[in-house]
Design a protein around this motif. Structure first.
Motif, PDB file in Angstrom:
ATOM      1  N   GLU A  85      -7.756  -7.685  10.976  1.00  0.00           N
ATOM      2  CA  GLU A  85      -6.932  -6.338  10.627  1.00  0.00           C
ATOM      3  C   GLU A  85      -7.098  -6.076   9.130  1.00  0.00           C
ATOM      4  OE1 GLU A  85      -2.690  -4.031  11.640  1.00  0.00           O
ATOM      5  OE2 GLU A  85      -3.144  -5.886  12.730  1.00  0.00           O
ATOM      6  N   LEU A  86      -6.900  -6.847   8.258  1.00  0.00           N
ATOM      7  CA  LEU A  86      -6.882  -6.695   6.748  1.00  0.00           C
ATOM      8  C   LEU A  86      -8.497  -6.068   6.402  1.00  0.00           C
ATOM      9  CD1 LEU A  86      -5.323  -9.553   4.536  1.00  0.00           C
ATOM     10  CD2 LEU A  86      -4.746  -7.173   4.842  1.00  0.00           C
ATOM     11  N   ASP A  87      -9.366  -6.982   7.267  1.00  0.00           N
ATOM     12  CA  ASP A  87     -10.842  -6.219   6.939  1.00  0.00           C
ATOM     13  C   ASP A  87     -11.005  -5.154   7.275  1.00  0.00           C
ATOM     14  OD1 ASP A  87     -11.410  -8.786   5.946  1.00  0.00           O
ATOM     15  OD2 ASP A  87     -12.258  -9.576   8.014  1.00  0.00           O
ATOM     16  N   LYS A 138     -10.596   2.576   3.862  1.00  0.00           N
ATOM     17  CA  LYS A 138     -10.268   2.922   2.570  1.00  0.00           C
ATOM     18  C   LYS A 138     -11.019   2.743   1.528  1.00  0.00           C
ATOM     19  CE  LYS A 138      -5.984   3.789   4.393  1.00  0.00           C
ATOM     20  NZ  LYS A 138      -5.573   5.140   4.465  1.00  0.00           N
ATOM     21  N   THR A 139     -12.382   2.784   1.621  1.00  0.00           N
ATOM     22  CA  THR A 139     -13.417   2.469   0.652  1.00  0.00           C
ATOM     23  C   THR A 139     -13.213   3.454  -0.630  1.00  0.00           C
ATOM     24  OG1 THR A 139     -14.982   4.001   2.059  1.00  0.00           O
ATOM     25  CG2 THR A 139     -14.957   1.576   2.495  1.00  0.00           C
ATOM     26  N   SER A 140     -12.763   4.915  -0.449  1.00  0.00           N
ATOM     27  CA  SER A 140     -12.667   5.493  -1.600  1.00  0.00           C
ATOM     28  C   SER A 140     -11.517   5.069  -2.499  1.00  0.00           C
ATOM     29  CB  SER A 140     -12.634   6.852  -1.100  1.00  0.00           C
ATOM     30  OG  SER A 140     -11.406   7.131  -0.429  1.00  0.00           O
ATOM     31  N   GLU A 141     -10.597   4.034  -1.958  1.00  0.00           N
ATOM     32  CA  GLU A 141      -9.383   3.669  -2.742  1.00  0.00           C
ATOM     33  C   GLU A 141      -9.534   2.597  -3.556  1.00  0.00           C
ATOM     34  OE1 GLU A 141      -5.808   4.487  -0.978  1.00  0.00           O
ATOM     35  OE2 GLU A 141      -6.883   5.653   1.002  1.00  0.00           O
ATOM     36  N   LYS A 142     -10.832   2.013  -3.732  1.00  0.00           N
ATOM     37  CA  LYS A 142     -11.225   0.828  -4.375  1.00  0.00           C
ATOM     38  C   LYS A 142     -10.432  -0.476  -3.680  1.00  0.00           C
ATOM     39  CE  LYS A 142     -11.279   3.639  -8.544  1.00  0.00           C
ATOM     40  NZ  LYS A 142     -10.470   3.773  -9.770  1.00  0.00           N
ATOM     41  N   ILE A 143     -10.317  -0.530  -2.396  1.00  0.00           N
ATOM     42  CA  ILE A 143      -9.636  -1.779  -1.813  1.00  0.00           C
ATOM     43  C   ILE A 143     -11.147  -2.487  -1.211  1.00  0.00           C
ATOM     44  CG2 ILE A 143      -8.475  -2.380   0.262  1.00  0.00           C
ATOM     45  CD1 ILE A 143      -6.976   0.368   0.165  1.00  0.00           C
ATOM     46  N   THR A 144     -10.888  -3.722  -1.303  1.00  0.00           N
ATOM     47  CA  THR A 144     -11.926  -4.742  -0.992  1.00  0.00           C
ATOM     48  C   THR A 144     -11.251  -5.889  -0.322  1.00  0.00           C
ATOM     49  OG1 THR A 144     -13.375  -4.340  -2.862  1.00  0.00           O
ATOM     50  CG2 THR A 144     -13.822  -6.163  -1.781  1.00  0.00           C
ATOM     51  N   SER A 145     -11.828  -6.437   0.717  1.00  0.00           N
ATOM     52  CA  SER A 145     -11.339  -7.547   1.389  1.00  0.00           C
ATOM     53  C   SER A 145     -12.656  -8.441   1.382  1.00  0.00           C
ATOM     54  CB  SER A 145     -11.036  -7.136   3.206  1.00  0.00           C
ATOM     55  OG  SER A 145     -10.672  -8.051   3.773  1.00  0.00           O
ATOM     56  N   ILE A 146     -12.127  -9.716   1.052  1.00  0.00           N
ATOM     57  CA  ILE A 146     -13.297 -10.837   0.931  1.00  0.00           C
ATOM     58  C   ILE A 146     -12.871 -11.834   1.892  1.00  0.00           C
ATOM     59  CG2 ILE A 146     -13.985 -12.488  -0.830  1.00  0.00           C
ATOM     60  CD1 ILE A 146     -12.936 -10.782  -3.059  1.00  0.00           C
ATOM     61  N   GLN A 159      -7.646  -3.060  -5.466  1.00  0.00           N
ATOM     62  CA  GLN A 159      -6.810  -3.695  -4.562  1.00  0.00           C
ATOM     63  C   GLN A 159      -7.924  -4.889  -3.870  1.00  0.00           C
ATOM     64  OE1 GLN A 159      -3.881  -1.457  -2.304  1.00  0.00           O
ATOM     65  NE2 GLN A 159      -5.125   0.335  -3.321  1.00  0.00           N
ATOM     66  N   ILE A 160      -7.422  -6.159  -4.107  1.00  0.00           N
ATOM     67  CA  ILE A 160      -8.378  -7.124  -3.358  1.00  0.00           C
ATOM     68  C   ILE A 160      -7.557  -7.913  -2.213  1.00  0.00           C
ATOM     69  CG2 ILE A 160      -9.723  -9.130  -3.981  1.00  0.00           C
ATOM     70  CD1 ILE A 160     -10.177  -8.261  -6.489  1.00  0.00           C
ATOM     71  N   TYR A 208       0.890  -1.252  -0.017  1.00  0.00           N
ATOM     72  CA  TYR A 208      -0.029   0.015   0.025  1.00  0.00           C
ATOM     73  C   TYR A 208       0.831   1.319   0.048  1.00  0.00           C
ATOM     74  CZ  TYR A 208      -3.410   3.439   1.414  1.00  0.00           C
ATOM     75  OH  TYR A 208      -4.304   4.455   1.495  1.00  0.00           O
ATOM     76  N   ARG A 209       1.870   1.344   0.911  1.00  0.00           N
ATOM     77  CA  ARG A 209       2.751   2.426   0.927  1.00  0.00           C
ATOM     78  C   ARG A 209       3.389   2.717  -0.417  1.00  0.00           C
ATOM     79  NH1 ARG A 209       7.866   2.254   5.075  1.00  0.00           N
ATOM     80  NH2 ARG A 209       9.007   4.098   4.368  1.00  0.00           N
TER      81      ARG A 209
END
Length: 170
Positions: A147-149, A155-163, A123-124, A111-112
């Protein structure tokens, strides 16, 4: 969903069972270039595929991640994971580090390095249902995935999804 045929996609944990499924899906869906980041040098099922490149990089080590040079990066699929199962009374700090370093520190390093540009399509993060419901002997694994979730929820505005995946059958 078709992937950018000119784009580059990073898959962590791409040499494990789950990662191989992801890489095969990316190939079938027309992804341009696929870079598998792996802690160790290894032979791969993908050696004959010109779209796939395996790069040796321990993603939990910032010094290694910051050296990565990836052009036209469009997406990250973070499948990296290590299990170190034990009951709570038998877990020690090292057991948590073994599990959380590739999941948490590894993703934070990616991410950094790459998310600051703002040009990623997605990012999935591959999490586990153990993060919400627990799993016998996997409190460290459940905590790392939780912690990933949590990170993805910030960061919802950054197109990051945790499944939160359930069990995979190999």
């Amino acid at each position: 969903f078709l992937f950018d045929s000119n784009g580059t996609f990073v898959v962590t944990g791409g040499l494990g069972f789950i990662g191989q499924q992801v890489v095969n899906m990316l190939i079938k869906q027309g992804a341009g270039k696929i870079i598998i980041l792996s802690r160790r040098e290894t032979k791969s099922l993908f050696l004959d595929n010109e779209k796939v490149e395996i790069v040796t990089c321990d993603i939990s080590d910032w010094n290694q991640v910051k050296q990565l040079k990836i052009k036209n990066l469009k997406g990250i699929i973070h499948c990296a994971g290590v299990l170190k199962d034990s009951t709570i009374p038998n877990l020690v700090g090292k057991d948590f580090e073994t599990v959380s370093n590739p999941k948490i520190q590894g993703y934070q390093n990616l991410y950094r390095k790459f998310s600051q540009r703002g040009n990623l399509d997605f990012q999935i993060l591959f999490s586990s249902i153990a993060s919400g419901f627990g799993s016998s002997g996997q409190s460290n694994y459940g905590a790392a995935n939780a912690e990933l979730d949590y990170f993805s929820s910030l960061k919802t505005s950054e197109k990051i999804t945790s499944i939160r995946w359930g069990a995979w059958i190999s």
